[in-house]
Structure formats: C-alpha cells, structure tokens
Write an enzyme that holds these catalytic residues in place. Sequence first.
Site, PDB file in Angstrom:
ATOM      1  N   ASP A  48       0.845  -1.191   0.000  1.00 12.04           N
ATOM      2  CA  ASP A  48       0.000   0.000   0.000  1.00 12.04           C
ATOM      3  C   ASP A  48       0.881   1.242   0.000  1.00 12.04           C
ATOM      4  O   ASP A  48       2.016   1.214   0.477  1.00 12.04           O
ATOM      5  CB  ASP A  48      -0.902   0.011   1.236  1.00 12.04           C
ATOM      6  CG  ASP A  48      -1.896  -1.137   1.218  1.00 12.04           C
ATOM      7  OD1 ASP A  48      -2.403  -1.469   0.132  1.00 12.04           O
ATOM      8  OD2 ASP A  48      -2.158  -1.694   2.290  1.00 12.04           O
ATOM      9  N   GLY A  49       0.353   2.334  -0.532  1.00  9.33           N
ATOM     10  CA  GLY A  49       1.090   3.585  -0.522  1.00  9.33           C
ATOM     11  C   GLY A  49       1.824   3.865  -1.819  1.00  9.33           C
ATOM     12  O   GLY A  49       2.520   4.865  -1.943  1.00  9.33           O
ATOM     13  N   CYS A  50       1.671   2.977  -2.789  1.00 11.10           N
ATOM     14  CA  CYS A  50       2.310   3.165  -4.091  1.00 11.10           C
ATOM     15  C   CYS A  50       1.255   3.619  -5.092  1.00 11.10           C
ATOM     16  O   CYS A  50       0.116   3.160  -5.056  1.00 11.10           O
ATOM     17  CB  CYS A  50       2.938   1.856  -4.572  1.00 11.10           C
ATOM     18  SG  CYS A  50       4.247   1.256  -3.494  1.00 11.10           S
ATOM     19  N   ALA A  51       1.652   4.498  -5.987  1.00 10.12           N
ATOM     20  CA  ALA A  51       0.727   4.980  -7.013  1.00 10.12           C
ATOM     21  C   ALA A  51       0.376   3.870  -7.996  1.00 10.12           C
ATOM     22  O   ALA A  51      -0.727   3.827  -8.526  1.00 10.12           O
ATOM     23  CB  ALA A  51       1.334   6.169  -7.752  1.00 10.12           C
ATOM     24  N   SER A  52       1.310   2.972  -8.223  1.00 16.02           N
ATOM     25  CA  SER A  52       1.067   1.846  -9.122  1.00 16.02           C
ATOM     26  C   SER A  52       0.856   0.579  -8.298  1.00 16.02           C
ATOM     27  O   SER A  52       0.978   0.587  -7.082  1.00 16.02           O
ATOM     28  CB  SER A  52       2.248   1.684 -10.082  1.00 16.02           C
ATOM     29  OG  SER A  52       3.449   1.589  -9.365  1.00 16.02           O
TER      30      SER A  52
END
Length: 136
Positions: A48-52
């Site tokens: 979690d926390g990634c744009a992709s």
Amino acid sequence: MATEQFEELVEDFEFLDDWEDRYRHVIDQGKAMDALAEELCVPATKVDGCASQVWLHAEMQDGKLHFDGASDAMIVSGLIAVLRTLYNGLSPAEVLAVDARAEMGRLGLNDHLSAQRSNGLTAMIERVRETALREV
C-alpha cells in the site's frame, strides 16, 4: 552498508552522466528481473502507498532475506530491482542497519523521483524492513 551487487550498481551509475540515462538504467534493471509468479500477486504481498500496483514477496533462506517483486509500472519494477540489489542476501539485522534513503541517494534517485514515486519507494522500503523485523 550495502551489498556487493549494490556497490556495482553505484559504479554503473557513476558512468551515466545524465538523469535520463540513469532512469533508463533503472528501467532496464526491472526488465531484467524474473517475473513474480502470479499466485504471489495477492493482497498479502501488495504494498500500500504506491501509485502503481506493487507486490513484494520475501522469504528467509539460510538466515538471509531474499525477496522478489512486481509492478505494473516499468520504473517501479526498476526500483524493486534496485532494492533487491540493496537488500537480498543480508541477514535481518543487516537489513535493519541499512540506511536505504542514503544508499538510494548515492544513485541520485532521491532528487529525481516524483513525490508519488518517492512515497511508493518509502512504502517498499518499509515493507522490507517490516519483514526483517519479524525475523530478528
């Protein structure tokens, strides 16, 4: 403290004069990784926390951390490959001793990633550290 493979990557980056070449080199690192098995791309391995979309699968082998990963973004796949060179083969205590931000700074990554990519990189680093903490 960094792995020998990471030191080699730092040397490679020193020969690349501009950021575009370094960016392409990061992407090439990701393309060279083996694909993560589809059955490992599950909610438990999703970062979690990634744009992709990002998945990291870690395991311990002979007291050393080894992880693989995948992403739907080429640059993020490259960042996973860079993190693998930084951490793979280290003991959990060694993983926790690595200053990943400083090491990534040696590659010039801190200055050239978008805020979203930088946040995603931080999330991936934290996932690796959490894995190491469970094993200490």
